[in-house]
Design a protein around this motif. Sequence first.
Motif, short mmCIF file in Angstrom:
data_model
loop_
_atom_site.label_atom_id
_atom_site.label_comp_id
_atom_site.label_asym_id
_atom_site.label_seq_id
_atom_site.Cartn_x
_atom_site.Cartn_y
_atom_site.Cartn_z
N THR A 199 0.80 -1.23 0.00
CA THR A 199 0.00 0.00 0.00
C THR A 199 0.83 1.28 0.00
OG1 THR A 199 -0.12 -0.08 2.43
CG2 THR A 199 -1.91 -1.13 1.21
N VAL A 200 2.07 1.22 -0.45
CA VAL A 200 2.92 2.41 -0.45
C VAL A 200 2.68 3.19 -1.73
CG1 VAL A 200 5.27 3.27 -0.40
CG2 VAL A 200 4.64 1.29 0.99
N HIS A 201 2.31 4.48 -1.58
CA HIS A 201 2.04 5.34 -2.73
C HIS A 201 2.93 6.58 -2.65
CE1 HIS A 201 -1.47 2.94 -3.78
NE2 HIS A 201 -1.79 2.95 -2.50
N PRO A 202 3.59 6.95 -3.75
CA PRO A 202 4.47 8.13 -3.74
C PRO A 202 3.76 9.42 -3.33
CG PRO A 202 4.93 6.78 -5.66
CD PRO A 202 3.71 6.19 -5.01
N ASN A 203 2.45 9.54 -3.56
CA ASN A 203 1.73 10.75 -3.17
C ASN A 203 1.32 10.74 -1.70
OD1 ASN A 203 -0.43 8.99 -3.10
ND2 ASN A 203 -1.46 9.84 -4.91
N GLY A 204 1.64 9.68 -0.97
CA GLY A 204 1.32 9.61 0.45
C GLY A 204 -0.09 9.17 0.76
N ALA A 205 -0.82 8.65 -0.22
CA ALA A 205 -2.21 8.23 0.01
C ALA A 205 -2.27 7.07 0.98
CB ALA A 205 -2.87 7.85 -1.31
N THR A 206 -3.27 7.10 1.87
CA THR A 206 -3.40 6.09 2.91
C THR A 206 -4.74 5.37 2.91
OG1 THR A 206 -4.14 7.78 4.49
CG2 THR A 206 -1.77 7.27 4.44
N GLY A 207 -5.74 5.89 2.19
CA GLY A 207 -7.04 5.22 2.21
C GLY A 207 -8.07 5.89 1.33
N LEU A 208 -9.06 5.12 0.94
CA LEU A 208 -10.23 5.62 0.21
C LEU A 208 -11.28 5.99 1.24
CD1 LEU A 208 -11.90 5.94 -2.48
CD2 LEU A 208 -12.50 3.52 -2.20
N VAL A 209 -11.66 7.27 1.31
CA VAL A 209 -12.48 7.73 2.43
C VAL A 209 -13.81 8.35 2.01
CG1 VAL A 209 -10.50 8.07 3.96
CG2 VAL A 209 -11.28 9.97 2.52
N GLU A 210 -14.08 8.48 0.71
CA GLU A 210 -15.34 9.11 0.31
C GLU A 210 -15.61 8.85 -1.16
OE1 GLU A 210 -17.28 13.58 0.73
OE2 GLU A 210 -15.23 13.38 -0.06
N CYS A 211 -16.90 8.74 -1.48
CA CYS A 211 -17.37 8.70 -2.86
C CYS A 211 -18.45 9.78 -2.98
CB CYS A 211 -17.95 7.33 -3.18
SG CYS A 211 -18.48 7.11 -4.89
N VAL A 212 -18.37 10.60 -4.01
CA VAL A 212 -19.29 11.73 -4.17
C VAL A 212 -20.26 11.43 -5.32
CG1 VAL A 212 -19.51 14.20 -4.62
CG2 VAL A 212 -17.54 13.33 -3.34
N LEU A 213 -21.55 11.50 -5.01
CA LEU A 213 -22.61 11.27 -5.99
C LEU A 213 -23.32 12.58 -6.29
CD1 LEU A 213 -24.55 9.35 -7.59
CD2 LEU A 213 -25.90 9.21 -5.48
N CYS A 214 -23.48 12.89 -7.57
CA CYS A 214 -24.19 14.10 -7.99
C CYS A 214 -25.55 13.70 -8.54
CB CYS A 214 -23.38 14.84 -9.05
SG CYS A 214 -24.08 16.45 -9.50
N VAL A 215 -26.58 14.45 -8.15
CA VAL A 215 -27.95 14.13 -8.53
C VAL A 215 -28.68 15.41 -8.93
CG1 VAL A 215 -28.74 14.34 -6.12
CG2 VAL A 215 -30.06 12.96 -7.74
N ALA A 216 -29.63 15.30 -9.84
CA ALA A 216 -30.44 16.45 -10.20
C ALA A 216 -31.17 16.98 -8.97
CB ALA A 216 -31.45 16.06 -11.28
N ASP A 217 -31.29 18.29 -8.88
CA ASP A 217 -31.89 18.90 -7.69
C ASP A 217 -33.26 18.31 -7.36
OD1 ASP A 217 -29.77 20.66 -8.64
OD2 ASP A 217 -30.51 22.12 -7.18
N GLU A 218 -34.10 18.16 -8.39
CA GLU A 218 -35.46 17.69 -8.14
C GLU A 218 -35.51 16.21 -7.76
OE1 GLU A 218 -34.64 17.39 -12.59
OE2 GLU A 218 -34.25 18.82 -10.95
N ALA A 219 -34.42 15.48 -8.03
CA ALA A 219 -34.38 14.05 -7.71
C ALA A 219 -33.79 13.77 -6.35
CB ALA A 219 -33.58 13.30 -8.79
N LEU A 220 -33.32 14.81 -5.65
CA LEU A 220 -32.64 14.61 -4.37
C LEU A 220 -33.52 13.90 -3.33
CD1 LEU A 220 -30.14 15.03 -2.57
CD2 LEU A 220 -31.09 17.27 -1.95
N PRO A 221 -34.75 14.32 -3.08
CA PRO A 221 -35.52 13.66 -2.02
C PRO A 221 -35.69 12.16 -2.24
CG PRO A 221 -36.54 15.74 -2.62
CD PRO A 221 -35.48 15.48 -3.63
#
Length: 320
Positions: A199-221
Motif C-alpha cells: 500500500t505504499v504510494h508516492p503521493n502519500g495516500a493512505t485510504g479511500l475515504v469518500e465517494c461523491v454522488l451528484c444528482v439532479a436537484d429535483e431528484a434529491l428527495p
Amino acid sequence: MGDDITGLHHVGHIVHDMTQAMNTYRRLGFTVAAPTYPMLPRVAGGAAEPFGVANAHVQFPRNFIELVAVIDDAGHLPGEARPIPLRVPDDRLPGLLAAVGATTANIASFLQRFQGLHIMIADTPDIDVIAAGLTAAGVDHAGVHAVQRPVETRTGTTMEPVRYLEISAPGLPAGRVPEGRIGFAENAPARPGGVQPHTVHPNGATGLVECVLCVADEALPALMRRYATYFGQARDGRPHVFDRADVTVVTASALGDLLPGEQPAALPAFVACTVSVRDITATRQHLRGNEVPVRVTGRQEIFVPAEAASGTAIIFRQEE
C-alpha cells in the motif's frame, strides 16, 4: 440498515484504455498493480481465452480503487496484464459464462454513459445480515455470491475470497441502479500472519475515504430515501452524508461549490472519490512536480479535475 456497514470496500473507475488510465493514476502518485484478466474456455473442453473485463487495483490497507476495462473481441490487453485462469466443471461453465457476460455487458453500458466512476461497494463484516435487511426493506438484489480477487502483496499476488451482493433497481438490468452499480462486500476474516496488501504510494495516500454522488436537484428527495434504505439514515448536521458508507450526495446546482469547474457527465452519477494522505503539502508538491493541475475544493481540500484523471475528480484530504 447501517449498523453493519464500515465504510467503502472499493469504487470502480471504468475506462476506455487501461494502459492510459494506469499511466494517469501513476502520474497522480498512486502505485497501480499490473492488471489481471480472467481466462475461460468458451465451450467445454475448449482452449481458455481472455473473457470479460481486465482489472487493476490501487490498493490501500482496508480498501481500494479498481480500474476496469472491457476486453474487446480481439482480446487486446495491456502489456503488463496477467491472466487468471478460472477453473470450473463443464456443467457449470455455461452459467459462469452467462454471469461474466452479463457483468461485462453492464460495464460496457456504463462506459457508453461516460468514462469515470460507476461502481460503489460498501464494506460489511456480515453480508448475510445486509442481505436479509435489504430483502426485508423490499430492495431487490440477486443474493450473496462468493468469488476471489487478486491482492498485491510485497511478495507477489495472492487470491483472497470475498462475498458480495449487488442491488438492482426496478426497470433496469440485474445489478444496476440509475447511477451505476451499488453493492456490499465482505472480505474473509483476517488471520494471524495473513495477507498484507502492498500500500505504499508516492503521493502519500493512505485510504479511500469518500465517494461523491451528484444528482439532479429535483431528484434529491427520492434518492435520499433510497440511500437511507441501503445505508441507514444520514446523520443530523450532515444531511447529505451517509457516514457509514462514506457517500456524500451533492445536487447538480451545488456541485460547483464543492468542486469548482466540475460538471457531471450525466445525472445521477458518481463524480469524485476522496483519498486520505499523510501530508497534504507533500501531496500537493508531488502533483505539481508531475505537472498535474490542482484545484481547491469548497471544503479547502485539493483535487485533480476529472479531465486530468480519466473522467473522475480525485480529492485529497489530510488524514486525521
